[in-house]
Design a protein around this motif. Structure first.
Motif, PDB file in Angstrom:
ATOM      1  N   GLN A   1      65.502 -11.861 148.089  1.00 41.19           N
ATOM      2  CA  GLN A   1      64.107 -11.789 147.956  1.00 41.19           C
ATOM      3  C   GLN A   1      63.310 -11.192 146.794  1.00 41.19           C
ATOM      4  O   GLN A   1      62.178 -11.513 146.763  1.00 41.19           O
ATOM      5  N   ARG A   2      64.062 -10.177 146.230  1.00 44.61           N
ATOM      6  CA  ARG A   2      63.249  -9.332 145.122  1.00 44.61           C
ATOM      7  C   ARG A   2      64.270  -9.598 143.920  1.00 44.61           C
ATOM      8  O   ARG A   2      64.452  -8.325 143.394  1.00 44.61           O
TER       9      ARG A   2
ATOM     10  N   GLU B   1      64.294  -0.905 143.141  1.00 44.11           N
ATOM     11  CA  GLU B   1      63.794  -1.762 144.410  1.00 44.11           C
ATOM     12  C   GLU B   1      64.286  -3.313 144.538  1.00 44.11           C
ATOM     13  O   GLU B   1      64.337  -3.814 145.524  1.00 44.11           O
ATOM     14  N   CYS B   2      64.606  -3.868 143.458  1.00 42.55           N
ATOM     15  CA  CYS B   2      65.005  -5.343 143.474  1.00 42.55           C
ATOM     16  C   CYS B   2      66.469  -5.446 144.157  1.00 42.55           C
ATOM     17  O   CYS B   2      67.178  -4.465 144.519  1.00 42.55           O
ATOM     18  N   ASP B   3      66.566  -6.611 144.892  1.00 42.10           N
ATOM     19  CA  ASP B   3      67.846  -6.885 145.495  1.00 42.10           C
ATOM     20  C   ASP B   3      69.017  -7.575 144.548  1.00 42.10           C
ATOM     21  O   ASP B   3      70.104  -7.382 144.900  1.00 42.10           O
ATOM     22  N   VAL B   4      68.635  -8.231 143.628  1.00 44.90           N
ATOM     23  CA  VAL B   4      69.473  -8.867 142.767  1.00 44.90           C
ATOM     24  C   VAL B   4      69.011  -8.865 141.389  1.00 44.90           C
ATOM     25  O   VAL B   4      67.787  -9.098 141.031  1.00 44.90           O
TER      26      VAL B   4
ATOM     27  N   GLU C   1      54.312 -12.142 146.136  1.00 52.39           N
ATOM     28  CA  GLU C   1      54.343 -10.919 146.588  1.00 52.39           C
ATOM     29  C   GLU C   1      55.192  -9.846 145.651  1.00 52.39           C
ATOM     30  O   GLU C   1      54.567  -8.929 145.237  1.00 52.39           O
ATOM     31  N   TRP C   2      56.385 -10.336 145.346  1.00 49.44           N
ATOM     32  CA  TRP C   2      57.260  -9.580 144.579  1.00 49.44           C
ATOM     33  C   TRP C   2      56.514  -9.192 142.996  1.00 49.44           C
ATOM     34  O   TRP C   2      56.693  -8.187 142.379  1.00 49.44           O
TER      35      TRP C   2
ATOM     36  N   GLY D   1      61.513 -18.520 138.611  1.00 47.89           N
ATOM     37  CA  GLY D   1      60.334 -18.081 139.044  1.00 47.89           C
ATOM     38  C   GLY D   1      60.588 -16.433 139.164  1.00 47.89           C
ATOM     39  O   GLY D   1      59.542 -15.847 139.703  1.00 47.89           O
ATOM     40  N   ILE D   2      61.551 -16.064 138.560  1.00 44.70           N
ATOM     41  CA  ILE D   2      61.700 -14.533 138.757  1.00 44.70           C
ATOM     42  C   ILE D   2      61.275 -13.577 137.525  1.00 44.70           C
ATOM     43  O   ILE D   2      61.283 -14.024 136.423  1.00 44.70           O
ATOM     44  N   PRO D   3      60.431 -12.626 137.853  1.00 42.88           N
ATOM     45  CA  PRO D   3      59.827 -11.609 136.748  1.00 42.88           C
ATOM     46  C   PRO D   3      61.070 -11.258 135.853  1.00 42.88           C
ATOM     47  O   PRO D   3      61.954 -10.768 136.504  1.00 42.88           O
ATOM     48  N   ALA D   4      60.608 -11.236 134.728  1.00 42.58           N
ATOM     49  CA  ALA D   4      61.850 -10.926 133.701  1.00 42.58           C
ATOM     50  C   ALA D   4      61.128  -9.627 132.636  1.00 42.58           C
ATOM     51  O   ALA D   4      60.100  -9.710 132.333  1.00 42.58           O
ATOM     52  N   ALA D   5      62.263  -8.863 132.340  1.00 43.67           N
ATOM     53  CA  ALA D   5      61.603  -7.558 131.629  1.00 43.67           C
ATOM     54  C   ALA D   5      62.614  -7.657 130.479  1.00 43.67           C
ATOM     55  O   ALA D   5      63.811  -7.940 130.602  1.00 43.67           O
ATOM     56  N   TRP D   6      62.229  -7.158 129.354  1.00 50.98           N
ATOM     57  CA  TRP D   6      63.101  -7.002 128.037  1.00 50.98           C
ATOM     58  C   TRP D   6      63.555  -5.793 127.734  1.00 50.98           C
ATOM     59  O   TRP D   6      62.744  -4.461 127.772  1.00 50.98           O
ATOM     60  N   THR D   7      64.714  -5.772 127.074  1.00 49.73           N
ATOM     61  CA  THR D   7      65.228  -4.748 126.161  1.00 49.73           C
ATOM     62  C   THR D   7      64.351  -4.482 125.173  1.00 49.73           C
ATOM     63  O   THR D   7      63.999  -5.619 124.422  1.00 49.73           O
TER      64      THR D   7
END
Lengths: 210, 588
Positions: free
Chosen positions: B232-233, B297-300, B367-368, B259-265
């Motif tokens: 879900q998140r 808070e993410c689930d995966v 939403e996420w 479609g998953i938000p991505a953040a970088w190191t």
């Protein structure tokens, strides 16, 4: 200082720590001993025993290393050992999973022994063998596990044990089929599906949590 | 000449399918020439180095190779190895370094450690005393093999010239394959001089004790896809593995389809364009607010080519405990090292990502994603607005980067030193293409910036290279201005001068009751120093001068040093204090 000592004590009391025997198959390469050793010293882990010898495969060396640690640390260590370029494989096993032996030598005054104990009884009881008998001293040898070799030290101490030395542990893994087949896998440029290096994947269940 | 310690090369490399129709006839060459022949075969075009007694035969041979091999004479071996790192990072090729024995070799140590922890492919050649002198405390003898063992992927001492072709083939193969890293080859002087019958060079493509890439196991890809499809998140964390695997396109395809938000190191920066709608920012101690808070808070959690460094995870026992973790990495030792994975996906992400993309459903998580945006708005109000458009009289580091962005349009290579300016530069610099951010991540090496920028320019000669340095870091390696002068290089140097060792001062302010212990650092007149090296420059203090100064720097033909005075006691926020969970990130 006190705090340090206490935390050290706590660390040593970790109930999950136990004796593990790490078996490493390597190329015969100068400097490799150091490359392996620093992986332990870096984590401040004491190596209890270390033996290097040829293996069942010609040209491949075998290190047998004994440490006291938790399984999670041993697993991580084995992966970091295996990651080194000249190392083919690292296994870790508990004492139940291996057959292991150590050898010990004892130097005792011949005069003392001849006078105060029956040499033959000693030999029989502890499976000791006289390696050298001289007028001034006798050297016995036993092979066995730690408790066994330690016992003979106890017995001999009252009679003036002049010198004692114990070898590193050597171990055979009960479940192992040897390294010949694995080596073929490593030597082929295109590894097959059941390639050995992913075997940790199937042992995921008991991986640590922090 | 004695060769008492000679050992055979352990693993003869198997010849690749013969590309040349016939093997060249053997010819007599010396070990030094064999080194340079190997370089040519491996496609090396640039060497960063510094000569000395024990490597003189190689430099003598180099005299005849000047047209084929460019040698950059640095001012210090540390500068040489950082330059090679910069070269490797922008070009995607293996950097090459020469240094002499003893002090030459020990001066490489910082760079080796940096390259090791940041997985940078390097082949370093050090000269060594004659083999018969090994172990005798000879002049400039140092046991460089043992010194560098923990900080090299592989190292080897050559004492016989006949070993050189195979050892160098192995060195280049090991440095560049799998998880890349630095390799050091120590060559005794007798081996450099020794003549032997050279039968040509065979590239190495297999070593039996070395598996650069684990085999990809499809069942784990399937399990990972299943987990992702049910999420879900879900949240992607990406690191340098994407860049090292040259898998930027595959990664982008995965992000866009899933479609998953991505953040970088810090080192993953520039693998995905900073203006990509699914790029939600930076992770870690000075990363963005949303990515840190929402990690918990993410689930995966899908970690791709990153190693869960403590600067990313904060307190580990409070890190993403609610999440199921999918970890893609080429290095099996990274899996479960810090964060336990639910589904480990071993392998090169260039191979694993397309397989995963195929199995994930095309989705969006509006939403996420909105939650990231909401947190970003909060961060803008609390931190970013004031950083980029400050109301203070003194300039901020952030506004300098903002103006730089306006002129470079995200096309420049940004090389940074280490400290506050590094965090600010990485937070606010814009990037459109990969291999644009060169920074010392794992080791945090002050003094990395200037020499790395030199190498970065050689690795990407057509691009604008801007070295962003702090006043402290710059003084650690400013001798490399000499290298810039002599090589007539075009490197833009932007010094953000806060007249403090700012990062340590920030910690002392926040955690040591403002006890500013030895962080008040004096600096020379940097513009004057640059002038001494024939490098143009200026220094500014006023905001109204900033755009013109940046423009003048970028427009200038050749190198240019711009010093910008910024607020003395500005802090970098947000911040996850050491020992805190990522969700305890502070905005002030």
């Amino acid at each position: 200082m006190q705090l340090e000592a206490r935390s050290l004590q706590l660390k040593n009391m970790n109930p999950n720590k136990q004796q593990y025997t790490i078996t490493v198959y390597t190329e015969n390469q100068i400097g490799l001993l150091n490359r392996i050793a620093i992986l332990f010293s870096r984590r401040k882990i004491n190596v209890e025993s270390l033996n290097t010898s040829p293996s069942e495969v010609e040209g491949i060396h075998r290190f047998t290393i004994v440490i006291n640690e938790t399984e999670e640390v041993v697993r991580k260590l084995c992966r970091q050992i295996e990651k080194q370029v000249d190392i083919l494989k690292a296994y870790y096993n508990t004492n139940e999973e291996i057959i292991w032996q150590e050898m010990a030598l004892y130097k005792v005054s011949t005069e003392e022994i001849a006078e105060k104990v029956k040499v033959e009884r000693l030999l029989r009881e502890y499976g000791a063998r006289a390696v050298v008998i001289r007028k001034d001293y006798t050297v016995f040898e036993t092979t066995g596990q730690r408790e066994e070799t330690d016992k003979l030290v106890e017995v001999l101490e009252p009679y003036g044990l002049i010198e004692f030395v114990r070898s590193a542990r050597i171990a055979i893994i009960k479940d192992s089929h040897g390294f010949h087949e694995k080596l073929k896998e490593f030597e082929s440029t295109e590894p097959s599906e059941e390639v050995v290096e992913n075997e940790f994947l199937d042992k995921q269940d008991e991986v640590f949590t922090m | 000449m004695s060769n008492a310690t000679t050992t055979p090369v352990p693993t003869p490399s198997k010849p690749k399918a013969a590309s040349k129709s016939k093997a060249p006839a053997p010819r007599e060459i010396n070990g030094s020439a064999a080194v340079l022949e190997a370089f040519l075969e491996e496609g090396v075009d640039t060497i960063f180095g510094y000569p000395g007694g024990a490597i003189m035969p190689i430099y003598d041979a180099l005299y005849d190779y000047q047209e084929k091999l460019k040698h950059i004479l640095v001012r210090h071996e540390q500068g040489g190895i950082h330059a090679a790192q910069g070269y490797a990072r922008t070009s995607g090729r293996t950097g090459v370094v020469f240094a002499t024995s003893g002090p030459g070799a020990t001066n490489l140590v910082t760079g080796l450690a940096d390259a090791m922890i940041d997985s940078t492919p390097l082949v370093c050649i050090t000269g060594q005393v004659f083999a018969h002198l090994l172990g005798t405390d000879a002049f400039q003898e140092t046991d460089v093999i043992n010194i560098t063992t923990p900080i090299t992927k592989w190292n080897y001492q050559v004492t016989d010239a006949t070993e050189i072709p195979a050892v160098l083939a192995k060195a280049f193969y090991i440095a560049g394959s799998g998880r890349p890293g630095p390799v050091l080859i120590d060559i005794t002087k007798n081996a450099q001089i020794q003549k032997f019958s050279y039968e040509g060079y065979k590239k190495c493509s297999h070593i039996r004790s070395y598996r650069p890439k684990p085999i990809v196991r499809k069942e784990y890809i399937e399990k990972a896809a299943q987990l992702i499809n049910q999420a879900q998140r879900p949240f992607i964390l990406f690191g340098q593995g994407v860049i090292l695997g040259k898998a930027e396109k595959e990664f982008q395809a995965f992000v866009e389809k899933s479609g998953i938000p991505a953040a970088w190191t810090l080192l993953g920066l520039s693998a995905l364009s900073t203006d990509h709608p699914l790029n939600v920012g930076m992770l870690g101690m000075h990363g963005n607010y949303g990515p840190n808070v929402l990690t918990n808070e993410c689930d995966v959690l899908i970690a791709i080519g990153m190693r869960f460094d403590d600067r990313v995870t904060g307190r580990l026992d409070k890190y993403a405990k609610q999440a199921q973790v999918v970890h893609l990495d080429i290095d099996p030792a990274e899996i479960d090292k810090n964060v336990k994975s639910t589904i480990p996906v071993w392998g090169d992400c260039k191979e694993t990502l397309p397989l995963l993309t195929e199995l994930v459903e095309k989705k969006t998580y509006p939403e996420w994603l909105k939650r990231f945006k909401d947190y970003y708005k909060e961060e803008v109000d609390a931190v970013i607005k004031e950083e980029l458009n400050p109301t203070t009289e003194q300039m901020t580091m952030g506004e300098v980067i903002k103006v730089l962005n306006q002129f470079t349009d995200g096309d420049a290579v940004i090389v940074t030193d280490v400290g506050q300016h590094q965090m600010v530069a990485c937070r606010y610099a814009e990037f459109k293409q990969s291999r644009s951010n060169v920074t010392s991540g794992g080791l945090g090496t002050m003094g990395f910036g200037l020499p790395a920028a030199i190498g970065a320019k050689f690795g990407a000669p057509d691009r604008t290279v801007v070295a962003i340095c702090g006043d402290g870091s710059f003084q650690m390696t400013l001798q490399e201005l000499g290298t810039i002068m002599q090589s007539e290089l075009d490197v833009k140097i932007l010094i953000l001068n806060n007249r403090f060792l700012g990062m340590v001062r920030q910690w002392q302010q926040l955690f040591n009751d403002k006890r500013y212990s030895f962080v008040d650092i004096a600096s020379p007149d940097f513009v004057m120093v640059a002038k001494g090296y024939g490098i143009a420059g200026q220094s500014i203090e006023k905001r109204e001068d900033l755009p013109n100064a940046i423009k003048a720097m970028l427009d200038h033909k050749g190198s240019y040093l711009l010093e910008v005075f910024v607020g003395k006691e500005n802090n970098v926020f947000p911040m996850v204090p050491q020992g805190c969970s990522v969700s305890e990130i502070r905005l002030k």
